[in-house]
Scaffold this motif. Structure first.
Motif, PDB file in Angstrom:
ATOM      1  N   GLN A   1       0.849  -1.186   0.000  1.00  0.00           N
ATOM      2  CA  GLN A   1       0.000   0.000   0.000  1.00  0.00           C
ATOM      3  C   GLN A   1       0.884   1.236   0.000  1.00  0.00           C
ATOM      4  O   GLN A   1       1.892   1.282   0.702  1.00  0.00           O
ATOM      5  N   ASP A   2       0.506   2.245  -0.794  1.00  0.00           N
ATOM      6  CA  ASP A   2       1.156   3.554  -0.779  1.00  0.00           C
ATOM      7  C   ASP A   2       0.158   4.564  -0.237  1.00  0.00           C
ATOM      8  O   ASP A   2      -1.018   4.544  -0.621  1.00  0.00           O
ATOM      9  N   ASN A   3       0.626   5.464   0.631  1.00  0.00           N
ATOM     10  CA  ASN A   3      -0.212   6.498   1.223  1.00  0.00           C
ATOM     11  C   ASN A   3       0.407   7.862   0.962  1.00  0.00           C
ATOM     12  O   ASN A   3       1.634   7.986   0.882  1.00  0.00           O
ATOM     13  N   HIS A   4      -0.435   8.877   0.888  1.00  0.00           N
ATOM     14  CA  HIS A   4       0.010  10.238   0.619  1.00  0.00           C
ATOM     15  C   HIS A   4      -0.827  11.160   1.491  1.00  0.00           C
ATOM     16  O   HIS A   4      -2.056  11.129   1.428  1.00  0.00           O
ATOM     17  N   SER A   5      -0.159  11.972   2.319  1.00  0.00           N
ATOM     18  CA  SER A   5      -0.893  12.935   3.139  1.00  0.00           C
ATOM     19  C   SER A   5      -0.312  14.322   2.944  1.00  0.00           C
ATOM     20  O   SER A   5       0.851  14.476   2.578  1.00  0.00           O
ATOM     21  N   ARG A   6      -1.136  15.316   3.179  1.00  0.00           N
ATOM     22  CA  ARG A   6      -0.701  16.707   3.170  1.00  0.00           C
ATOM     23  C   ARG A   6      -1.144  17.301   4.492  1.00  0.00           C
ATOM     24  O   ARG A   6      -2.290  17.110   4.903  1.00  0.00           O
ATOM     25  N   SER A   7      -0.237  18.023   5.133  1.00  0.00           N
ATOM     26  CA  SER A   7      -0.526  18.592   6.443  1.00  0.00           C
ATOM     27  C   SER A   7       0.086  19.979   6.556  1.00  0.00           C
ATOM     28  O   SER A   7       1.139  20.256   5.969  1.00  0.00           O
ATOM     29  N   ALA A   8      -0.543  20.820   7.362  1.00  0.00           N
ATOM     30  CA  ALA A   8      -0.080  22.179   7.601  1.00  0.00           C
ATOM     31  C   ALA A   8       1.009  22.199   8.675  1.00  0.00           C
ATOM     32  O   ALA A   8       1.179  21.232   9.430  1.00  0.00           O
ATOM     33  N   CYS A   9       1.702  23.321   8.748  1.00  0.00           N
ATOM     34  CA  CYS A   9       2.736  23.492   9.768  1.00  0.00           C
ATOM     35  C   CYS A   9       2.133  23.265  11.162  1.00  0.00           C
ATOM     36  O   CYS A   9       1.044  23.733  11.465  1.00  0.00           O
ATOM     37  N   GLY A  10       2.848  22.517  11.977  1.00  0.00           N
ATOM     38  CA  GLY A  10       2.409  22.262  13.345  1.00  0.00           C
ATOM     39  C   GLY A  10       1.526  21.037  13.498  1.00  0.00           C
ATOM     40  O   GLY A  10       1.212  20.649  14.624  1.00  0.00           O
ATOM     41  N   VAL A  11       1.133  20.407  12.396  1.00  0.00           N
ATOM     42  CA  VAL A  11       0.342  19.179  12.498  1.00  0.00           C
ATOM     43  C   VAL A  11       1.273  18.050  12.934  1.00  0.00           C
ATOM     44  O   VAL A  11       2.340  17.849  12.355  1.00  0.00           O
ATOM     45  N   LEU A  12       0.857  17.348  13.967  1.00  0.00           N
ATOM     46  CA  LEU A  12       1.596  16.182  14.444  1.00  0.00           C
ATOM     47  C   LEU A  12       0.687  14.975  14.249  1.00  0.00           C
ATOM     48  O   LEU A  12      -0.427  14.939  14.760  1.00  0.00           O
ATOM     49  N   ARG A  13       1.173  14.014  13.474  1.00  0.00           N
ATOM     50  CA  ARG A  13       0.429  12.777  13.223  1.00  0.00           C
ATOM     51  C   ARG A  13       1.192  11.639  13.889  1.00  0.00           C
ATOM     52  O   ARG A  13       2.332  11.372  13.562  1.00  0.00           O
ATOM     53  N   GLY A  14       0.539  10.974  14.839  1.00  0.00           N
ATOM     54  CA  GLY A  14       1.194   9.851  15.495  1.00  0.00           C
ATOM     55  C   GLY A  14       1.166  10.016  16.992  1.00  0.00           C
ATOM     56  O   GLY A  14       0.657  10.988  17.524  1.00  0.00           O
ATOM     57  N   LEU A  15       1.733   9.068  17.546  1.00  0.00           N
ATOM     58  CA  LEU A  15       2.571   7.952  17.099  1.00  0.00           C
ATOM     59  C   LEU A  15       1.687   6.739  16.819  1.00  0.00           C
ATOM     60  O   LEU A  15       1.035   6.243  17.719  1.00  0.00           O
ATOM     61  N   HIS A  16       1.665   6.254  15.592  1.00  0.00           N
ATOM     62  CA  HIS A  16       0.730   5.217  15.156  1.00  0.00           C
ATOM     63  C   HIS A  16       1.414   3.872  14.939  1.00  0.00           C
ATOM     64  O   HIS A  16       2.587   3.819  14.573  1.00  0.00           O
ATOM     65  N   TYR A  17       0.626   2.806  15.110  1.00  0.00           N
ATOM     66  CA  TYR A  17       1.070   1.439  14.838  1.00  0.00           C
ATOM     67  C   TYR A  17      -0.148   0.533  14.824  1.00  0.00           C
ATOM     68  O   TYR A  17      -1.254   0.963  15.177  1.00  0.00           O
ATOM     69  N   GLN A  18       0.037  -0.703  14.401  1.00  0.00           N
ATOM     70  CA  GLN A  18      -1.027  -1.706  14.429  1.00  0.00           C
ATOM     71  C   GLN A  18      -0.551  -2.884  15.272  1.00  0.00           C
ATOM     72  O   GLN A  18       0.567  -3.363  15.095  1.00  0.00           O
TER      73      GLN A  18
END
Length: 183
Positions: A49-66
């Motif tokens: 799988q390929d993923n693509h995200s766009r985020s603004a300055c200061g966006v923190l995504r995570g900490l993620h796992y399965q």
């Protein structure tokens, strides 16, 4: 593909620098080649799988796992810059609870290999960033977990930005001591 591998403080997490051919017209690089990836890293994986995200300055995504169907991730930034973090969450590991952080940007063209058994997150440090990642397994909503980005036991040194923006699930994430992780 000429691929330069840079070790990190966590031996399984690797920084990859592809060979970039540039001149006054622009540049060309091979962003992924399975054979070169395996030869350079010793890691044999199939990406599904390929993923693509766009985020603004200061966006923190995570900490993620399965927790089931763990994902290895090969990540890179194609626009802007991020501070990218991997945390070892394998209970039996000598590096359990340790983290590594790397700047990934469109300018440095670095990639980060984050194997299964690690939580992953990033903080956008530019005006905005576009983030691409390949995964070794599919996303499974029922098995996705989030670890607190600001866990005081992890002591992650995030870049100092005026504002951090989080999703609701990231804002409510448990600390490592309370999280469901890998045994």
């Amino acid at each position: 593909m000429n691929l330069h591998v840079i070790p990190t403080a966590l031996p399984e997490v690797l920084i990859l620098e592809p060979k970039v051919f540039g001149d006054d017209r622009g540049f060309f690089m091979e962003s992924f080649n399975a054979k070169a990836f395996e030869e350079a890293t010793g890691v044999q994986r199939t990406f599904v799988q390929d993923n693509h995200s766009r985020s603004a300055c200061g966006v923190l995504r995570g900490l993620h796992y399965q927790v089931k169907y763990p994902q290895g991730k090969l990540v890179r930034v194609v626009v802007g810059a991020v501070f990218d973090v991997a945390v070892d969450i394998r209970r039996g590991s000598p590096n359990f609870g340790r983290w590594v952080g790397v700047e990934l940007s469109a300018e440095n063209k670095r990639q980060l290999w984050i194997p299964e058994g690690f939580a992953h997150g990033f903080l956008v440090t530019s005006e905005y960033a576009e983030f691409l990642y390949k995964t070794t397994d599919y996303w499974h909503k029922d098995y996705e977990r989030t670890l607190a980005w600001n866990d005081p036991d992890l002591k992650i040194t995030w870049p100092n930005l005026p504002q951090i923006m989080l999703s609701e699930k990231d804002r409510c994430a448990p600390t490592l001591i309370n999280a469901e992780v890998f045994n």
